[in-house]
Design a protein around this motif. Structure first.
Motif, PDB file in Angstrom:
ATOM      1  N   THR A 135     -10.476  -5.069   2.128  1.00 35.61           N
ATOM      2  CA  THR A 135      -9.320  -5.761   1.587  1.00 35.61           C
ATOM      3  C   THR A 135      -8.078  -4.962   1.927  1.00 35.61           C
ATOM      4  O   THR A 135      -8.165  -3.789   2.294  1.00 35.61           O
ATOM      5  CB  THR A 135      -9.419  -5.906   0.056  1.00 35.61           C
ATOM      6  OG1 THR A 135      -9.437  -4.596  -0.524  1.00 35.61           O
ATOM      7  CG2 THR A 135     -10.677  -6.673  -0.346  1.00 35.61           C
ATOM      8  N   GLU A 136      -6.925  -5.584   1.761  1.00 34.63           N
ATOM      9  CA  GLU A 136      -5.687  -4.868   2.043  1.00 34.63           C
ATOM     10  C   GLU A 136      -5.530  -3.689   1.087  1.00 34.63           C
ATOM     11  O   GLU A 136      -5.062  -2.629   1.482  1.00 34.63           O
ATOM     12  CB  GLU A 136      -4.491  -5.817   1.940  1.00 34.63           C
ATOM     13  CG  GLU A 136      -4.411  -6.766   3.113  1.00 34.63           C
ATOM     14  CD  GLU A 136      -3.137  -7.586   3.129  1.00 34.63           C
ATOM     15  OE1 GLU A 136      -2.371  -7.565   2.146  1.00 34.63           O
ATOM     16  OE2 GLU A 136      -2.916  -8.249   4.151  1.00 34.63           O
ATOM     17  N   ASP A 137      -5.930  -3.859  -0.174  1.00 36.99           N
ATOM     18  CA  ASP A 137      -5.827  -2.755  -1.136  1.00 36.99           C
ATOM     19  C   ASP A 137      -6.715  -1.574  -0.743  1.00 36.99           C
ATOM     20  O   ASP A 137      -6.378  -0.426  -1.024  1.00 36.99           O
ATOM     21  CB  ASP A 137      -6.202  -3.230  -2.539  1.00 36.99           C
ATOM     22  CG  ASP A 137      -5.073  -4.012  -3.195  1.00 36.99           C
ATOM     23  OD1 ASP A 137      -3.922  -3.883  -2.724  1.00 36.99           O
ATOM     24  OD2 ASP A 137      -5.337  -4.737  -4.169  1.00 36.99           O
ATOM     25  N   SER A 138      -7.858  -1.858  -0.091  1.00 36.34           N
ATOM     26  CA  SER A 138      -8.755  -0.763   0.288  1.00 36.34           C
ATOM     27  C   SER A 138      -8.192   0.074   1.438  1.00 36.34           C
ATOM     28  O   SER A 138      -8.692   1.164   1.708  1.00 36.34           O
ATOM     29  CB  SER A 138     -10.134  -1.303   0.667  1.00 36.34           C
ATOM     30  OG  SER A 138     -10.084  -2.007   1.891  1.00 36.34           O
ATOM     31  N   LEU A 139      -7.154  -0.412   2.111  1.00 34.09           N
ATOM     32  CA  LEU A 139      -6.548   0.350   3.209  1.00 34.09           C
ATOM     33  C   LEU A 139      -5.549   1.387   2.700  1.00 34.09           C
ATOM     34  O   LEU A 139      -5.215   2.323   3.421  1.00 34.09           O
ATOM     35  CB  LEU A 139      -5.857  -0.603   4.191  1.00 34.09           C
ATOM     36  CG  LEU A 139      -6.771  -1.575   4.936  1.00 34.09           C
ATOM     37  CD1 LEU A 139      -5.947  -2.497   5.821  1.00 34.09           C
ATOM     38  CD2 LEU A 139      -7.819  -0.845   5.746  1.00 34.09           C
ATOM     39  N   LYS A 140      -5.073   1.241   1.461  1.00 34.91           N
ATOM     40  CA  LYS A 140      -4.126   2.219   0.905  1.00 34.91           C
ATOM     41  C   LYS A 140      -4.790   3.582   0.821  1.00 34.91           C
ATOM     42  O   LYS A 140      -5.928   3.710   0.369  1.00 34.91           O
ATOM     43  CB  LYS A 140      -3.670   1.795  -0.493  1.00 34.91           C
ATOM     44  CG  LYS A 140      -2.801   0.577  -0.500  1.00 34.91           C
ATOM     45  CD  LYS A 140      -2.400   0.218  -1.918  1.00 34.91           C
ATOM     46  CE  LYS A 140      -1.639  -1.080  -1.950  1.00 34.91           C
ATOM     47  NZ  LYS A 140      -1.336  -1.491  -3.327  1.00 34.91           N
TER      48      LYS A 140
ATOM     49  N   LYS B 236      -4.212   6.135  13.147  1.00 34.95           N
ATOM     50  CA  LYS B 236      -3.511   6.692  14.303  1.00 34.95           C
ATOM     51  C   LYS B 236      -2.629   5.598  14.900  1.00 34.95           C
ATOM     52  O   LYS B 236      -3.058   4.453  15.060  1.00 34.95           O
ATOM     53  CB  LYS B 236      -4.531   7.173  15.327  1.00 34.95           C
ATOM     54  CG  LYS B 236      -3.941   7.967  16.448  1.00 34.95           C
ATOM     55  CD  LYS B 236      -5.050   8.574  17.293  1.00 34.95           C
ATOM     56  CE  LYS B 236      -4.445   9.568  18.255  1.00 34.95           C
ATOM     57  NZ  LYS B 236      -5.467  10.268  19.018  1.00 34.95           N
ATOM     58  N   VAL B 237      -1.400   5.961  15.238  1.00 35.49           N
ATOM     59  CA  VAL B 237      -0.456   5.013  15.823  1.00 35.49           C
ATOM     60  C   VAL B 237      -0.852   4.760  17.277  1.00 35.49           C
ATOM     61  O   VAL B 237      -0.976   5.694  18.066  1.00 35.49           O
ATOM     62  CB  VAL B 237       0.995   5.558  15.740  1.00 35.49           C
ATOM     63  CG1 VAL B 237       1.961   4.600  16.423  1.00 35.49           C
ATOM     64  CG2 VAL B 237       1.395   5.795  14.304  1.00 35.49           C
ATOM     65  N   ILE B 238      -1.047   3.474  17.633  1.00 31.65           N
ATOM     66  CA  ILE B 238      -1.386   3.138  19.020  1.00 31.65           C
ATOM     67  C   ILE B 238      -0.217   2.461  19.734  1.00 31.65           C
ATOM     68  O   ILE B 238      -0.163   2.447  20.952  1.00 31.65           O
ATOM     69  CB  ILE B 238      -2.660   2.279  19.118  1.00 31.65           C
ATOM     70  CG1 ILE B 238      -2.541   0.999  18.304  1.00 31.65           C
ATOM     71  CG2 ILE B 238      -3.877   3.080  18.688  1.00 31.65           C
ATOM     72  CD1 ILE B 238      -3.702   0.027  18.494  1.00 31.65           C
TER      73      ILE B 238
ATOM     74  N   GLU C 178     -10.195   3.827  11.529  1.00 32.39           N
ATOM     75  CA  GLU C 178     -11.647   3.770  11.692  1.00 32.39           C
ATOM     76  C   GLU C 178     -12.279   3.399  10.362  1.00 32.39           C
ATOM     77  O   GLU C 178     -11.856   3.857   9.309  1.00 32.39           O
ATOM     78  CB  GLU C 178     -12.194   5.122  12.153  1.00 32.39           C
ATOM     79  CG  GLU C 178     -11.827   5.459  13.577  1.00 32.39           C
ATOM     80  CD  GLU C 178     -12.528   6.713  14.066  1.00 32.39           C
ATOM     81  OE1 GLU C 178     -13.713   6.903  13.732  1.00 32.39           O
ATOM     82  OE2 GLU C 178     -11.866   7.489  14.752  1.00 32.39           O
ATOM     83  N   SER C 179     -13.315   2.536  10.418  1.00 33.68           N
ATOM     84  CA  SER C 179     -14.037   2.144   9.206  1.00 33.68           C
ATOM     85  C   SER C 179     -15.525   2.062   9.524  1.00 33.68           C
ATOM     86  O   SER C 179     -15.939   2.215  10.672  1.00 33.68           O
ATOM     87  CB  SER C 179     -13.528   0.806   8.680  1.00 33.68           C
ATOM     88  OG  SER C 179     -13.966  -0.248   9.502  1.00 33.68           O
ATOM     89  N   ASN C 180     -16.332   1.787   8.499  1.00 40.76           N
ATOM     90  CA  ASN C 180     -17.784   1.671   8.688  1.00 40.76           C
ATOM     91  C   ASN C 180     -18.150   0.536   9.630  1.00 40.76           C
ATOM     92  O   ASN C 180     -19.144   0.606  10.341  1.00 40.76           O
ATOM     93  CB  ASN C 180     -18.469   1.452   7.344  1.00 40.76           C
ATOM     94  CG  ASN C 180     -18.357   2.649   6.452  1.00 40.76           C
ATOM     95  OD1 ASN C 180     -18.124   3.761   6.917  1.00 40.76           O
ATOM     96  ND2 ASN C 180     -18.499   2.439   5.156  1.00 40.76           N
ATOM     97  N   SER C 181     -17.356  -0.525   9.624  1.00 43.38           N
ATOM     98  CA  SER C 181     -17.680  -1.686  10.437  1.00 43.38           C
ATOM     99  C   SER C 181     -17.001  -1.680  11.801  1.00 43.38           C
ATOM    100  O   SER C 181     -17.114  -2.623  12.549  1.00 43.38           O
ATOM    101  CB  SER C 181     -17.291  -2.963   9.683  1.00 43.38           C
ATOM    102  OG  SER C 181     -15.921  -2.948   9.393  1.00 43.38           O
ATOM    103  N   GLY C 182     -16.259  -0.616  12.106  1.00 48.41           N
ATOM    104  CA  GLY C 182     -15.587  -0.529  13.399  1.00 48.41           C
ATOM    105  C   GLY C 182     -14.143  -0.100  13.232  1.00 48.41           C
ATOM    106  O   GLY C 182     -13.783   0.548  12.262  1.00 48.41           O
ATOM    107  N   MET C 183     -13.322  -0.496  14.173  1.00 45.82           N
ATOM    108  CA  MET C 183     -11.910  -0.132  14.153  1.00 45.82           C
ATOM    109  C   MET C 183     -11.098  -1.300  13.588  1.00 45.82           C
ATOM    110  O   MET C 183     -11.329  -2.448  13.949  1.00 45.82           O
ATOM    111  CB  MET C 183     -11.433   0.176  15.562  1.00 45.82           C
ATOM    112  CG  MET C 183     -12.227   1.266  16.260  1.00 45.82           C
ATOM    113  SD  MET C 183     -11.991   2.853  15.508  1.00 45.82           S
ATOM    114  CE  MET C 183     -10.696   3.473  16.515  1.00 45.82           C
ATOM    115  N   ILE C 184     -10.148  -0.967  12.719  1.00 45.35           N
ATOM    116  CA  ILE C 184      -9.252  -1.962  12.150  1.00 45.35           C
ATOM    117  C   ILE C 184      -7.869  -1.708  12.746  1.00 45.35           C
ATOM    118  O   ILE C 184      -7.323  -0.623  12.605  1.00 45.35           O
ATOM    119  CB  ILE C 184      -9.186  -1.840  10.619  1.00 45.35           C
ATOM    120  CG1 ILE C 184     -10.575  -2.021  10.000  1.00 45.35           C
ATOM    121  CG2 ILE C 184      -8.197  -2.835  10.035  1.00 45.35           C
ATOM    122  CD1 ILE C 184     -10.648  -1.624   8.544  1.00 45.35           C
ATOM    123  N   SER C 185      -7.323  -2.700  13.402  1.00 43.84           N
ATOM    124  CA  SER C 185      -6.003  -2.578  14.007  1.00 43.84           C
ATOM    125  C   SER C 185      -5.051  -3.483  13.228  1.00 43.84           C
ATOM    126  O   SER C 185      -5.314  -4.674  13.074  1.00 43.84           O
ATOM    127  CB  SER C 185      -6.070  -3.004  15.471  1.00 43.84           C
ATOM    128  OG  SER C 185      -4.806  -2.924  16.057  1.00 43.84           O
TER     129      SER C 185
END
Length: 181
Positions: free
Chosen positions: A105-110, A115-117, A131-138
């Motif tokens: 969720t968006e709250d879980s990203l806080k 890394k800035v791409i 980076e997360s358990n399920s892959g990369m979140i951009s």
């Protein structure tokens, strides 16, 4: 034994073929049909599996044994209940739990570090990868303080608003103090 003028073996076989075909259609259109199933209040996967197990075991028992058809019906129901329960406990429940654990969720990203791409210009937007358990979140990102953030900078997510991450530079477990001019 005959039912409605048709042999019980034929009924089992037709039920097996029909339930197999419906199961195939359910696999193809499960997203659409799952919403309808939730409104009705039953799990179509378990119902279709029960009918398939019942008709398959009934057909096999009718063809290979000399038991009376009523006994075969009772044994087929028992076999279908056992197999349906095993399917639910060992396959469906773990799959539903695994699917939920990959969601964010968006709250879980806080508070997450990324890394800035794509560089973030002053008062503008760039992109950050986390980076997360399920892959990369951009996700799109803006500087929390409105300053420029270079590509490759490690950042800390402060807040998320309308899908845009507000980030600050972060290095060696410390926040960088931005110099105010």
């Amino acid at each position: 034994m005959t039912l409605f003028g048709t042999s019980i073996e034929t009924i089992y076989l037709v039920a097996l073929i029909v339930s197999g075909a419906i199961t195939l259609l359910y696999i193809l259109f499960s997203d659409f049909l799952e919403g309808i199933a939730e409104a009705v209040g039953f799990n179509p996967t378990l119902l279709l599996a029960f009918i398939t197990f019942f008709s398959a075991s009934g057909y096999i028992l009718e063809r290979t044994t000399t038991f009376h058809s009523y006994i075969i019906i009772a044994v087929s129901i028992l076999i279908a209940l056992i197999l349906d329960t095993l399917l639910n406990v060992f396959v469906l429940i773990p799959l539903s739990s695994a699917e939920q654990s990959l969601v964010y969720t968006e709250d879980s990203l806080k508070g997450r570090v990324g890394k800035v791409i794509i560089p973030i210009p002053e008062q503008g937007y760039g992109e950050v990868v986390i980076e997360s358990n399920s892959g990369m979140i951009s996700k799109p990102a803006a500087s929390y303080k409105g300053t420029m953030v270079e590509e490759g900078t490690t950042v800390l997510v402060i807040e998320v608003e309308n899908g845009v991450l507000s980030v600050v530079s972060y290095n060696n477990n410390r926040l960088h103090e931005e110099e105010e001019e």
